[in-house]
Design a protein around this motif. Sequence first.
Motif, PDB file in Angstrom:
ATOM      1  N   MET A  10       0.819  -1.206   0.000  1.00  0.00           N
ATOM      2  CA  MET A  10       0.000   0.000   0.000  1.00  0.00           C
ATOM      3  C   MET A  10       0.857   1.262   0.000  1.00  0.00           C
ATOM      4  N   MET A  11       2.043   1.207   0.655  1.00  0.00           N
ATOM      5  CA  MET A  11       2.909   2.381   0.728  1.00  0.00           C
ATOM      6  C   MET A  11       3.358   2.796  -0.674  1.00  0.00           C
ATOM      7  N   GLY A  12       3.718   1.806  -1.495  1.00  0.00           N
ATOM      8  CA  GLY A  12       4.164   2.105  -2.849  1.00  0.00           C
ATOM      9  C   GLY A  12       3.034   2.472  -3.790  1.00  0.00           C
ATOM     10  N   THR A  52       4.168  -3.069  -6.597  1.00  0.00           N
ATOM     11  CA  THR A  52       4.216  -1.638  -6.891  1.00  0.00           C
ATOM     12  C   THR A  52       4.375  -1.391  -8.391  1.00  0.00           C
ATOM     13  N   TYR A  53       5.218  -2.186  -9.021  1.00  0.00           N
ATOM     14  CA  TYR A  53       5.434  -2.059 -10.467  1.00  0.00           C
ATOM     15  C   TYR A  53       4.124  -2.325 -11.224  1.00  0.00           C
ATOM     16  N   SER A  85       5.641   4.505   5.515  1.00  0.00           N
ATOM     17  CA  SER A  85       4.300   4.865   5.047  1.00  0.00           C
ATOM     18  C   SER A  85       4.357   5.924   3.949  1.00  0.00           C
ATOM     19  N   TYR A  86       5.375   6.763   4.004  1.00  0.00           N
ATOM     20  CA  TYR A  86       5.481   7.861   3.036  1.00  0.00           C
ATOM     21  C   TYR A  86       6.780   7.783   2.238  1.00  0.00           C
ATOM     22  N   ILE A  87       7.267   6.551   2.050  1.00  0.00           N
ATOM     23  CA  ILE A  87       8.539   6.386   1.355  1.00  0.00           C
ATOM     24  C   ILE A  87       8.431   6.769  -0.122  1.00  0.00           C
ATOM     25  N   ALA A  88       7.288   6.489  -0.740  1.00  0.00           N
ATOM     26  CA  ALA A  88       7.140   6.827  -2.168  1.00  0.00           C
ATOM     27  C   ALA A  88       7.226   8.347  -2.386  1.00  0.00           C
ATOM     28  N   PRO A  89       6.428   9.156  -1.693  1.00  0.00           N
ATOM     29  CA  PRO A  89       6.567  10.607  -1.881  1.00  0.00           C
ATOM     30  C   PRO A  89       7.913  11.145  -1.406  1.00  0.00           C
ATOM     31  N   SER A 139       9.629   1.427  -7.403  1.00  0.00           N
ATOM     32  CA  SER A 139       9.494  -0.021  -7.250  1.00  0.00           C
ATOM     33  C   SER A 139      10.855  -0.697  -7.180  1.00  0.00           C
ATOM     34  N   TYR A 140      11.841  -0.151  -7.894  1.00  0.00           N
ATOM     35  CA  TYR A 140      13.182  -0.734  -7.852  1.00  0.00           C
ATOM     36  C   TYR A 140      13.884  -0.400  -6.539  1.00  0.00           C
ATOM     37  N   ILE A 141      13.694   0.805  -6.058  1.00  0.00           N
ATOM     38  CA  ILE A 141      14.342   1.221  -4.814  1.00  0.00           C
ATOM     39  C   ILE A 141      13.778   0.451  -3.620  1.00  0.00           C
ATOM     40  N   LEU A 142      12.496   0.099  -3.702  1.00  0.00           N
ATOM     41  CA  LEU A 142      11.897  -0.682  -2.626  1.00  0.00           C
ATOM     42  C   LEU A 142      12.563  -2.044  -2.463  1.00  0.00           C
TER      43      LEU A 142
END
Length: 388
Positions: A22-24, A148-149, A220-224, A238-241
């Motif tokens: 969900m985070m991504g 995520t991808y 929780s806010y890693i994407a932004p 998605s790659y960094i995750l």
Amino acid sequence: MKKSLIALSLGGLTIGITEFVMMGLLPDIASDMKVSIPVAGYLISAYALGVVIGAPLLVILGRNFAPKKMLLILALMLTVFNALSIIAPTYNFLFASRFLSGLPHGAFFGVGAVVASRLADKGKEAQAIAIMFSGLTLANLIGVPIGTYIGHHFIWRYTFILIAIVGLLTFLFISLWMPKLDKGETVNMKTQLLFFKKTEAWLIIGITAIGFGGLFAWISYIAPLLINVSKFSAEDVSYILILAGLGMVVGNFAGGKLADKFSPAPTTLALLFVMSIDLILVYFFSFNQYASLLLTFLTGAISFSVIAPIQMLMIRTATGAEMIASASLQGSFNIGNALGAFLGGLPLAAGYSFASPNLIGVGMSVIGMIITLVLMRKHKANLQLQSA
């Protein structure tokens, strides 16, 4: 590695993708459902709330089931409730499906942790628990980036089809590989619930809910954070995750070894201290892409190294009430999930940087350290009373 532990790790894989993907997907779901990212973040809190309620409730309802039967029921619930997200027509429906998906999470890990410790070789109980949780870390290494991808490049609903498939595989392999363990004596819930009269029980719950919450203020806010502060593209997330997931795999097994080698309480204290320092570094250095990548790995490793020591701390403290205590601990982890996501969103709603939730995480980690020190003093006082 025992097949039965692999079956438990598959359950961890299902749960891990469910919880962390969900985070991504937040930006994609927020756009599709026409809500803001902070509002979409409440979907994380909905799942966590389901865990908190479901963990003790389902263990109580299934207290006299054989462990294998209980695990099969929980695996089926994971599959069905996650499948509801595939067809969610509105934000409110998705919110409800996320809540339902969280219900079996804590009970599965609670029952699974006790089963893993029973299946383990002597002296390797924490490492057996770490094997079960390896599914959770592999989810972050492989499942979450793939999910995520898929969600970013196709439709986010397809990610939940993937989760449902993994859930079915979990059910199958538990059925095939899990031995039929003796359910033991009929459980008297009044006796079990007496555990929660102990101060130590609530201190461990506090360490988990608040201290471990620092992880969720970050993830929780890693994407932004990666997109707006580190200036990576949305396609890079998605790659960094994968780096975060690799760190979690390493940290999980390291935490298991540390918990078997040293006393769980001092190990927990030391790891929470390291987590607080790490989150400070994330706040100050995420603007640099190279530092951001390194810190993504380190934060994943440090945060997940705490799980096995806390789990062993609870099991050793809850003699005679291990199942309900272990399940409640999973609820505590997800109180941390809800608190981290909610509190981490407050500075964002106030207009501060996407790095600001990490300062919330620092505060939560430090409070977790303080509670751990209180617990250690309590243990020391109890030992002195027993020897007097």
